[in-house]
Design a protein around this motif. Structure first.
Motif, PDB file in Angstrom:
ATOM      1  N   UNK A 111     -28.933  80.829  90.870  1.00  0.00           N
ATOM      2  CA  UNK A 111     -28.026  80.605  92.001  1.00  0.00           C
ATOM      3  C   UNK A 111     -26.563  80.730  91.576  1.00  0.00           C
ATOM      4  N   UNK A 112     -26.309  80.800  90.293  1.00  0.00           N
ATOM      5  CA  UNK A 112     -24.943  80.990  89.819  1.00  0.00           C
ATOM      6  C   UNK A 112     -24.436  82.422  90.042  1.00  0.00           C
ATOM      7  N   UNK A 113     -25.319  83.319  90.425  1.00  0.00           N
ATOM      8  CA  UNK A 113     -24.898  84.685  90.743  1.00  0.00           C
ATOM      9  C   UNK A 113     -24.306  84.675  92.143  1.00  0.00           C
ATOM     10  N   UNK A 114     -23.000  84.482  92.224  1.00  0.00           N
ATOM     11  CA  UNK A 114     -22.310  84.424  93.508  1.00  0.00           C
ATOM     12  C   UNK A 114     -21.443  85.662  93.690  1.00  0.00           C
ATOM     13  N   UNK A 115     -20.708  85.689  94.800  1.00  0.00           N
ATOM     14  CA  UNK A 115     -19.861  86.859  95.097  1.00  0.00           C
ATOM     15  C   UNK A 115     -18.790  87.035  94.034  1.00  0.00           C
ATOM     16  N   UNK A 116     -18.252  85.918  93.531  1.00  0.00           N
ATOM     17  CA  UNK A 116     -17.237  86.006  92.479  1.00  0.00           C
ATOM     18  C   UNK A 116     -17.784  86.729  91.255  1.00  0.00           C
ATOM     19  N   UNK A 117     -18.976  86.334  90.800  1.00  0.00           N
ATOM     20  CA  UNK A 117     -19.568  86.940  89.606  1.00  0.00           C
ATOM     21  C   UNK A 117     -19.943  88.393  89.864  1.00  0.00           C
ATOM     22  N   UNK A 118     -20.399  88.706  91.074  1.00  0.00           N
ATOM     23  CA  UNK A 118     -20.733  90.090  91.410  1.00  0.00           C
ATOM     24  C   UNK A 118     -19.481  90.972  91.394  1.00  0.00           C
ATOM     25  N   UNK A 119     -18.372  90.436  91.911  1.00  0.00           N
ATOM     26  CA  UNK A 119     -17.121  91.210  91.908  1.00  0.00           C
ATOM     27  C   UNK A 119     -16.617  91.409  90.478  1.00  0.00           C
ATOM     28  N   UNK A 120     -16.706  90.352  89.679  1.00  0.00           N
ATOM     29  CA  UNK A 120     -16.316  90.449  88.271  1.00  0.00           C
ATOM     30  C   UNK A 120     -17.176  91.479  87.554  1.00  0.00           C
ATOM     31  N   UNK A 121     -18.454  91.493  87.857  1.00  0.00           N
ATOM     32  CA  UNK A 121     -19.385  92.435  87.231  1.00  0.00           C
ATOM     33  C   UNK A 121     -19.060  93.866  87.630  1.00  0.00           C
ATOM     34  N   UNK A 122     -18.708  94.071  88.896  1.00  0.00           N
ATOM     35  CA  UNK A 122     -18.340  95.416  89.360  1.00  0.00           C
ATOM     36  C   UNK A 122     -17.116  95.923  88.606  1.00  0.00           C
ATOM     37  N   UNK A 132     -20.831  91.114  99.604  1.00  0.00           N
ATOM     38  CA  UNK A 132     -21.353  90.018 100.420  1.00  0.00           C
ATOM     39  C   UNK A 132     -22.788  90.314 100.854  1.00  0.00           C
ATOM     40  N   UNK A 133     -23.034  91.537 101.308  1.00  0.00           N
ATOM     41  CA  UNK A 133     -24.390  91.923 101.730  1.00  0.00           C
ATOM     42  C   UNK A 133     -25.365  91.883 100.551  1.00  0.00           C
ATOM     43  N   UNK A 134     -24.897  92.319  99.394  1.00  0.00           N
ATOM     44  CA  UNK A 134     -25.739  92.278  98.198  1.00  0.00           C
ATOM     45  C   UNK A 134     -26.087  90.835  97.841  1.00  0.00           C
ATOM     46  N   UNK A 135     -25.111  89.948  97.928  1.00  0.00           N
ATOM     47  CA  UNK A 135     -25.339  88.533  97.613  1.00  0.00           C
ATOM     48  C   UNK A 135     -26.338  87.906  98.586  1.00  0.00           C
ATOM     49  N   UNK A 136     -26.226  88.270  99.861  1.00  0.00           N
ATOM     50  CA  UNK A 136     -27.159  87.736 100.845  1.00  0.00           C
ATOM     51  C   UNK A 136     -28.589  88.190 100.570  1.00  0.00           C
ATOM     52  N   UNK A 137     -28.748  89.433 100.172  1.00  0.00           N
ATOM     53  CA  UNK A 137     -30.094  89.931  99.824  1.00  0.00           C
ATOM     54  C   UNK A 137     -30.649  89.214  98.603  1.00  0.00           C
ATOM     55  N   UNK A 138     -29.789  88.925  97.643  1.00  0.00           N
ATOM     56  CA  UNK A 138     -30.231  88.180  96.467  1.00  0.00           C
ATOM     57  C   UNK A 138     -30.669  86.765  96.844  1.00  0.00           C
ATOM     58  N   UNK A 139     -29.903  86.123  97.705  1.00  0.00           N
ATOM     59  CA  UNK A 139     -30.228  84.758  98.117  1.00  0.00           C
ATOM     60  C   UNK A 139     -31.547  84.698  98.870  1.00  0.00           C
ATOM     61  N   UNK A 140     -31.797  85.689  99.722  1.00  0.00           N
ATOM     62  CA  UNK A 140     -33.001  85.683 100.565  1.00  0.00           C
ATOM     63  C   UNK A 140     -34.221  86.273  99.877  1.00  0.00           C
ATOM     64  N   UNK A 141     -34.018  86.779  98.652  1.00  0.00           N
ATOM     65  CA  UNK A 141     -35.128  87.412  97.950  1.00  0.00           C
ATOM     66  C   UNK A 141     -35.453  88.788  98.480  1.00  0.00           C
ATOM     67  N   UNK A 142     -34.507  89.418  99.184  1.00  0.00           N
ATOM     68  CA  UNK A 142     -34.720  90.742  99.780  1.00  0.00           C
ATOM     69  C   UNK A 142     -34.179  91.875  98.909  1.00  0.00           C
ATOM     70  N   UNK A 143     -33.606  91.527  97.772  1.00  0.00           N
ATOM     71  CA  UNK A 143     -33.082  92.555  96.862  1.00  0.00           C
ATOM     72  C   UNK A 143     -34.233  93.340  96.236  1.00  0.00           C
ATOM     73  N   UNK A 144     -34.123  94.662  96.289  1.00  0.00           N
ATOM     74  CA  UNK A 144     -35.157  95.551  95.738  1.00  0.00           C
ATOM     75  C   UNK A 144     -34.511  96.463  94.693  1.00  0.00           C
ATOM     76  N   UNK A 145     -35.095  96.509  93.515  1.00  0.00           N
ATOM     77  CA  UNK A 145     -34.576  97.375  92.450  1.00  0.00           C
ATOM     78  C   UNK A 145     -34.938  98.827  92.722  1.00  0.00           C
TER      79      UNK A 145
END
Length: 467
Positions: free
Chosen positions: A66-77, A105-118
């Motif tokens: 759950x520590x993977x938030x929008x801040x960390x995703x932006x930093x990673x980008x 934001x959309x990517x983070x929401x998919x991660x939270x809901x378990x809808x992210x697909x590799x």
């Protein structure tokens, strides 16, 4: 660590993380760095993980996804290389950045809901020594972003467990630090024998089940493990054909370096420190960069024992050593009466280590560019000059300057000036040769090329690393 020992440790980790991270949205302003400035919400989360990891090297983390938030995703980008090469999704970083906040934001929401697909990894092949090819994987852009975020968390947790002799893909470590340490240890420990080993296709042969077991020793978080499982099982797309290798991690993948580091930490590093060193009669050391490692021994019998044990150890983890590239090398200091150079040599990270006499007549360990690497560099320069001979001279000049500076930046070490000169002179030769073939009407005369050299002087060789 057995199951009876893990349960209280995991419980303690959960309690301590819960106590420190009740609500990120309300605690960001309460954390402060050494200068007194408040930390960002996402940054404070990473600081908490680091503090817990350093406080107890045996702590098992069960709730960090759950520590993977929008801040960390932006930093990673922002940390990604903004290459023009795109994965199967055909989306480049430039395109994604046009609506970056909304996309993340959309990517983070998919991660939270378990809808992210590799997405399957796009495979390309690059040239290797001996005319061979090496597969490189290019993940989809969003996969790169999430992989970078997970890599950041895993590196923070595992960095306290990794040994100092493991130098690859770690903050504060570099290839030149590994090279300097290798030479220094050989001298200080009176090393006479080198075990030079080569792992056959590490990235292609890592067993997924064994890798998962290694990760769970420190990170037993279902969310993190599911993400890693998705990437490992996403498949490989090559020329329109999708395949599922079933083992290995893709070379070129953002997550692959940290996964290989974790795997080899338990396969090699921890085993060497805990089981090998206590059984040695003389002094020994190991230096590792990713899947390349060198073991130094003071006496021959220790080197032979290690050479016997290494293949058995790797076999336990479904890996193998390259029979032709794994050997024991006599690297003892030559007698003072010997002239010239010592007999034993070995290669590591593109350099050949050898004994030679200093200006004062003492035996010292020197390093030079490995012969195969030097030959490969000159072939690539020749090919580049051939393929780009019709480009404007000014553009060719800029590119060649960049290539030479990059070469000096890595290979510019003491005792290696001559190979730098060879590359510099060869670059001028190749440039003149292919400039003279821009037209069938005739080549460039010596006088004309001298004018080009005067107007566009290539950077001269220089020693960058004076250690």
């Amino acid at each position: 660590m057995g199951d009876t020992q893990k349960s209280p440790t995991i419980s303690t980790a959960n309690q301590r993380i819960a106590a420190k991270a009740a609500d990120d949205s309300g605690q960001g302003s309460e954390d402060a760095n050494r200068e007194g400035a408040p930390l960002l919400v996402g940054e404070s989360s990473l600081v908490r993980i680091k503090m817990l990891a350093e406080s107890d090297p045996n702590l098992v983390f069960t709730s960090v996804a759950h520590r993977i938030d929008v801040y960390l995703l932006k930093k990673s980008f922002r940390q990604l290389r903004k290459s023009k090469s795109a994965g199967v999704d055909k989306i480049t970083a430039k395109q994604y950045a046009k609506n970056l906040d909304e996309n993340l934001y959309n990517l983070h929401q998919r991660l939270r809901r378990g809808q992210y697909v590799a997405t399957p990894v796009k495979r390309i092949w690059i040239d290797k020594e001996g005319g061979k090819k090496r597969p490189i994987g290019i993940p989809a852009l969003e996969d790169k972003i999430v992989q970078r975020a997970v890599s950041t968390i895993l590196n923070i947790i595992y960095d306290v467990n990794f040994f100092d002799f493991s130098h690859a893909f770690r903050k504060g470590h570099s290839q030149h630090k590994a090279l300097h340490e290798l030479r220094d240890l050989c001298r200080k420990l009176n090393i006479g024998w080198i075990v030079s080993a080569d792992i056959e296709g590490l990235f292609d042969n890592i067993d997924h089940k064994l890798l998962r077991e290694c990760i769970k020793r420190r990170v037993n978080d279902g969310g993190i493990l599911r993400l890693i499982g998705k990437w490992l099982n996403a498949g490989v797309m090559e020329e329109g054909t999708l395949s599922y290798p079933g083992k290995g991690v893709p070379q070129g993948g953002v997550i692959s370096p940290v996964l290989s580091n974790i795997f080899l930490h338990y396969v090699l590093d921890d085993w060497f420190v805990g089981q090998v060193l206590p059984r040695m009669r003389g002094k020994c050391f190991i230096i590792r960069w990713a899947d390349d490692f060198i073991i130094g021994c003071e006496i021959e019998s220790d080197a032979k024992r290690i050479m016997t044990a290494l293949p058995k150890r790797f076999k336990e983890y479904e890996l193998a050593l390259h029979a032709e590239k794994t050997a024991i090398i006599d690297f003892r200091r030559p007698p003072s009466t010997v002239k010239g150079k010592g007999k034993g040599t070995f290669n590591f990270l593109g350099f050949t280590f050898y004994w030679s006499k200093s200006r004062r007549g003492y035996w010292v360990i020197k390093k030079k560019t490995a012969a195969k690497g030097l030959s490969r560099c000159m072939k690539r320069l020749w090919q580049w000059c051939r393929e780009n001979r019709h480009e404007p001279i000014k553009e060719q000049y800029r590119a060649l300057c960049s290539k030479l500076r990059g070469y000096y930046q890595y290979f510019g070490v003491r005792s290696n000036y001559k190979p730098l000169e060879v590359v510099f002179e060869f670059t001028e030769k190749a440039w003149r040769y292919w400039l003279s073939r821009r037209s069938h009407k005739g080549g460039i005369s010596v006088a004309k090329f001298e004018k080009i050299r005067a107007s566009f002087p290539l950077p001269k060789p220089r020693i960058v690393h004076n250690i």
